[in-house]
Design a protein around this motif. Structure first.
Motif, short mmCIF file in Angstrom:
data_model
loop_
_atom_site.label_atom_id
_atom_site.label_comp_id
_atom_site.label_asym_id
_atom_site.label_seq_id
_atom_site.Cartn_x
_atom_site.Cartn_y
_atom_site.Cartn_z
N ALA A 1 -12.12 7.77 3.91
CA ALA A 1 -12.82 8.69 3.01
C ALA A 1 -12.21 8.68 1.61
CB ALA A 1 -12.78 10.11 3.57
N GLU B 1 0.49 11.60 11.43
CA GLU B 1 -0.72 11.46 10.63
C GLU B 1 -0.36 10.67 9.39
OE1 GLU B 1 -3.03 15.10 10.03
OE2 GLU B 1 -2.11 15.84 11.85
N LEU C 1 0.84 -1.20 0.00
CA LEU C 1 0.00 0.00 0.00
C LEU C 1 0.87 1.24 0.00
CD1 LEU C 1 -2.50 -1.15 2.77
CD2 LEU C 1 -3.07 -0.83 0.38
N LYS C 2 0.41 2.27 -0.67
CA LYS C 2 1.15 3.53 -0.70
C LYS C 2 0.80 4.36 0.52
CE LYS C 2 2.15 4.12 -5.53
NZ LYS C 2 1.80 4.82 -6.76
N ILE C 3 1.79 5.03 1.05
CA ILE C 3 1.58 5.75 2.31
C ILE C 3 2.18 7.16 2.28
CG2 ILE C 3 3.68 4.78 3.39
CD1 ILE C 3 2.10 4.59 5.98
N ASN C 4 1.50 8.08 2.93
CA ASN C 4 2.04 9.42 3.19
C ASN C 4 2.12 9.57 4.70
OD1 ASN C 4 1.93 10.00 0.47
ND2 ASN C 4 0.09 11.25 0.60
N ILE C 5 3.20 10.15 5.19
CA ILE C 5 3.34 10.33 6.63
C ILE C 5 3.68 11.78 6.95
CG2 ILE C 5 4.60 9.63 8.72
CD1 ILE C 5 5.29 6.99 7.19
N GLN C 6 2.90 12.33 7.86
CA GLN C 6 3.17 13.68 8.34
C GLN C 6 3.43 13.59 9.83
OE1 GLN C 6 -0.40 15.77 7.37
NE2 GLN C 6 0.38 16.46 5.42
N GLY D 1 -11.38 6.60 -0.70
CA GLY D 1 -10.26 5.73 -1.05
C GLY D 1 -8.98 6.01 -0.29
N VAL D 2 -9.07 6.82 0.75
CA VAL D 2 -7.89 7.10 1.59
C VAL D 2 -8.23 6.74 3.03
CG1 VAL D 2 -6.25 8.85 2.42
CG2 VAL D 2 -7.09 8.97 0.08
N GLU E 1 -1.58 8.56 5.85
CA GLU E 1 -2.61 8.39 4.82
C GLU E 1 -2.22 7.18 3.99
OE1 GLU E 1 -3.10 13.22 4.04
OE2 GLU E 1 -2.16 11.92 2.56
N MET E 2 -3.12 6.26 3.83
CA MET E 2 -2.86 5.08 2.99
C MET E 2 -3.82 5.11 1.82
SD MET E 2 -1.20 2.09 4.69
CE MET E 2 -0.35 2.06 6.27
N ALA E 3 -3.31 4.85 0.64
CA ALA E 3 -4.15 4.85 -0.55
C ALA E 3 -4.79 3.48 -0.71
CB ALA E 3 -3.32 5.19 -1.78
#
Lengths: 145, 129
Positions: free
Chosen positions: B108, B42, B30-35, B110-111, B44-46
């Motif tokens: 929400a 925080e 899975l693709k991930i964004n991390i803040q 797809g995220v 976010e996973m796609a």
């Protein structure tokens, strides 16, 4: 905005059965220089009556998409305005971001441009492109006597 | 420096490598964004095309694991394919102590949004007698 322009070809069987033909031709533009998050990936599916394009672009709103047809090119673009609050956030890792992109496809001649519909659900934009119904009469059979 | 790393036994799969597969489970990655902010992470996973029911989030021993299992078994033949929908997973190990009990997740468009609060550092005041 960074522009990555490259054509890519989608081979498909044409109406004659086994001759390869290029039916969709893509021109893409991706935004976001800091991280290489790329373009939203797309899948194309063909049925007897239509083409279905599925674009996986999670995290957007229906209203963020701008879909246009010009000179036989179908263009899907998105430019989401950043909220001021978001600008302050620092990413320590970023693997996807589809807030700014542009993908174009040359439509096959068989697509009825007046008959394209779309919907966005659970992060996937689905476009259904109905094929033109053949206007010519069925193939004439030649009988050898 | 990355405050955490994605778990992978392969030495070549450092945090900078964008592998499509999670070598541990052999499923899609899975693709991930991390803040990171001062008091929380925080994430976010796609997870495009999935519903809430097809995603599971698990947190144990400082390791967050997100797994997806699409219900539809419909197999289409694609004219052109750039993404695949199948069982996928991603594990993130937090190096800094976090509040495991206070992890929250929201779904929400797809995220999957996950908030992981950091453990408050308790400074002990030493009184001078």
């Amino acid at each position: 905005m960074k522009t990555n322009q490259y054509p890519s070809f989608f081979p498909a069987f044409n109406q004659f059965g086994n001759m390869l033909d290029e039916i969709f031709q893509a021109v893409d533009t991706a935004g976001g220089q800091l991280f290489n998050t790329g373009l939203p990936p797309a899948n194309i599916h063909e049925t007897e009556t239509n083409f279905q394009l599925e674009l996986a672009a999670p995290g957007l709103n229906k209203s963020d998409f701008n879909i246009e047809i010009e000179n036989n090119y179908l263009t899907i673009s998105c430019e989401k305005k950043k909220e001021s609050e978001q600008a302050d956030k620092k990413y320590s890792r970023k693997e996807f971001s589809y807030e700014q992109f542009k993908r174009s496809y040359k439509l096959p001649e068989s697509v009825d441009q007046e008959n394209i519909t779309g919907n966005y659900e659970n992060g996937i934009l689905k476009l259904t492109m109905v094929k033109k119904t053949p206007s010519s009469a069925p193939n004439k059979k030649i009988v050898v006597e | 420096m990355y405050p955490m790393h994605t778990r992978c036994s392969h030495r070549s799969c450092g945090p900078h490598q964008g592998k499509r597969f999670d070598h541990q489970s052999q499923s899609l990655r899975l693709k991930i964004n991390i803040q990171e902010t001062e008091d929380k992470y925080e994430l976010e996973m796609a997870v495009p095309g999935l519903t809430k029911e097809e995603v599971s989030v698990d947190f144990a021993n400082q390791i967050l694991t997100v797994k997806t299992k699409p219900n539809s078994t419909e197999s289409k033949t694609w004219l052109h394919q750039e993404f695949r929908q199948g069982p996928a997973s991603r594990s993130i190990q937090f190096l800094e102590e976090v509040e495991e009990g206070a992890v929250s997740a929201k779904f929400a468009d797809g995220v999957l949004h996950i908030v992981v609060p950091k453990k408050q550092k308790q400074s002990k005041k030493i009184e001078i007698l």
